[in-house]
Design an enzyme around this catalytic site. Structure first.
Site, mmCIF file in Angstrom:
data_model
loop_
_atom_site.group_PDB
_atom_site.id
_atom_site.type_symbol
_atom_site.label_atom_id
_atom_site.label_comp_id
_atom_site.label_asym_id
_atom_site.label_seq_id
_atom_site.Cartn_x
_atom_site.Cartn_y
_atom_site.Cartn_z
ATOM 1 N N GLU A 127 48.825 40.793 31.290
ATOM 2 C CA GLU A 127 47.430 41.253 31.354
ATOM 3 C C GLU A 127 47.103 42.195 30.192
ATOM 4 O OE1 GLU A 127 47.154 40.806 36.215
ATOM 5 O OE2 GLU A 127 47.213 42.811 35.362
ATOM 6 N N LYS A 157 36.230 47.166 38.168
ATOM 7 C CA LYS A 157 35.445 45.934 38.200
ATOM 8 C C LYS A 157 33.950 46.256 38.065
ATOM 9 C CE LYS A 157 38.889 43.509 41.025
ATOM 10 N NZ LYS A 157 39.120 42.736 42.263
ATOM 11 N N ASN A 184 35.629 44.766 45.582
ATOM 12 C CA ASN A 184 36.637 45.789 45.906
ATOM 13 C C ASN A 184 37.006 46.709 44.735
ATOM 14 O OD1 ASN A 184 38.119 43.918 44.538
ATOM 15 N ND2 ASN A 184 39.692 43.638 46.104
ATOM 16 N N HIS A 206 41.125 46.625 39.998
ATOM 17 C CA HIS A 206 42.266 45.703 39.910
ATOM 18 C C HIS A 206 43.463 46.470 39.369
ATOM 19 C CE1 HIS A 206 44.862 42.456 38.483
ATOM 20 N NE2 HIS A 206 44.952 43.150 37.356
ATOM 21 N N TYR A 229 42.485 35.333 36.033
ATOM 22 C CA TYR A 229 42.762 34.969 37.419
ATOM 23 C C TYR A 229 43.327 33.545 37.544
ATOM 24 C CZ TYR A 229 40.642 39.211 39.434
ATOM 25 O OH TYR A 229 40.381 40.506 39.819
HETATM 26 P P1 RTP Z 1 43.201 42.082 42.038
HETATM 27 O O1 RTP Z 1 43.996 40.980 41.335
HETATM 28 O O2 RTP Z 1 41.738 42.011 41.773
HETATM 29 O O3 RTP Z 1 43.817 43.433 41.834
HETATM 30 O O4 RTP Z 1 43.357 41.831 43.575
HETATM 31 P P2 RTP Z 1 44.661 41.643 44.410
HETATM 32 O O5 RTP Z 1 45.862 41.365 43.551
HETATM 33 O O6 RTP Z 1 44.737 42.807 45.323
HETATM 34 O O7 RTP Z 1 44.301 40.336 45.251
HETATM 35 P P3 RTP Z 1 44.344 38.806 44.832
HETATM 36 O O8 RTP Z 1 44.861 38.051 45.986
HETATM 37 O O9 RTP Z 1 44.995 38.616 43.483
HETATM 38 O O10 RTP Z 1 42.792 38.481 44.710
HETATM 39 C C1 RTP Z 1 42.072 38.795 43.541
HETATM 40 C C2 RTP Z 1 40.683 39.226 43.902
HETATM 41 O O11 RTP Z 1 39.985 38.134 44.474
HETATM 42 C C3 RTP Z 1 39.038 38.605 45.391
HETATM 43 N N1 RTP Z 1 39.267 37.985 46.692
HETATM 44 N N2 RTP Z 1 38.293 37.512 47.437
HETATM 45 N N3 RTP Z 1 36.836 36.251 49.497
HETATM 46 C C4 RTP Z 1 38.140 36.398 49.634
HETATM 47 O O12 RTP Z 1 38.732 36.083 50.634
HETATM 48 C C5 RTP Z 1 38.866 37.027 48.537
HETATM 49 N N4 RTP Z 1 40.174 37.191 48.477
HETATM 50 C C6 RTP Z 1 40.431 37.793 47.298
HETATM 51 C C7 RTP Z 1 39.194 40.103 45.492
HETATM 52 O O13 RTP Z 1 38.226 40.709 44.625
HETATM 53 C C8 RTP Z 1 40.590 40.317 44.966
HETATM 54 O O14 RTP Z 1 40.733 41.604 44.448
#
Ligand code: RTP
Length: 150
Positions: A129, A12, A115, A118, A52
């Site tokens: 994707e 990212k 973070n 991804h 997303y």
């Molecule tokens: P990613 O898709 O980025 O790999 O992340 P992930 O599956 O581990 O988590 P996901 O629930 O799909 O969330 C995507 C990205 O959104 C951001 N996020 N911010 N502020 C918040 O509470 C929050 N929750 C999620 C994070 O950057 C997360 O990686």
């Protein structure tokens, strides 16, 4: 059963800006995965909304799209045994409080909104994707090591 898979892994904008590209690529290479696609690209908010799409409606969605479109990312496809599940383990949990030391997020992130990386969460998401980020397709190649006869 373990199987050959492809995962979409992305560094990212914060990971790129913090100079963690080499470190993240090195971890995947050393683990034994094969790099089959890579590009640096600065995408639009509209494109990130597509990536997303499942999170549309979440309170953090607008901030997420802004952050992800604020700078270039490094988009990659890694191939190998259980690449999707193992890739997620290597990345670590989404929330920094839950990401174990030794994982990429567990070693380098303290903020869920920054973070670093991804990784696809299923083989189906990986396929979607990869098509979205690499519409030009993926190079097919056999590594020199695999093709050698000892
Ligand atoms: P990613 O898709 O980025 O790999 O992340 P992930 O599956 O581990 O988590 P996901 O629930 O799909 O969330 C995507 C990205 O959104 C951001 N996020 N911010 N502020 C918040 O509470 C929050 N929750 C999620 C994070 O950057 C997360 O990686």
């Amino acid at each position: 059963m373990s199987k050959q898979e492809r995962s979409f892994i992305m560094i990212k904008p914060d990971g790129v800006q913090r100079g963690l590209v080499g470190e993240i690529i090195a971890r995947f290479e050393k683990r034994g995965f094969k790099l089959v696609a890579l590009k640096m690209i600065h995408e639009s908010p509209e494109f990130l909304e597509k990536h997303y799409a499942d999170l549309k409606g979440k309170p953090f969605f607008p901030g997420l799209v802004k952050y992800m479109s604020a700078g270039p990312v490094v988009a990659m496809v890694w191939e190998g045994r259980d690449a999707v599940k193992t890739g997620r383990v290597m990345l670590g949990a989404t929330k920094p409080l839950e990401s174990a030391p030794g994982t990429i997020r567990g070693d380098y992130a303290i903020d869920v909104g920054r973070n670093i990386c991804h990784g696809s969460d299923s083989v189906e998401s990986a396929e979607k994707e990869i098509k979205l980020w690499f519409p030009e397709g993926i190079i097919q190649y056999t590594s020199v090591v695999e093709s050698q006869v000892f």
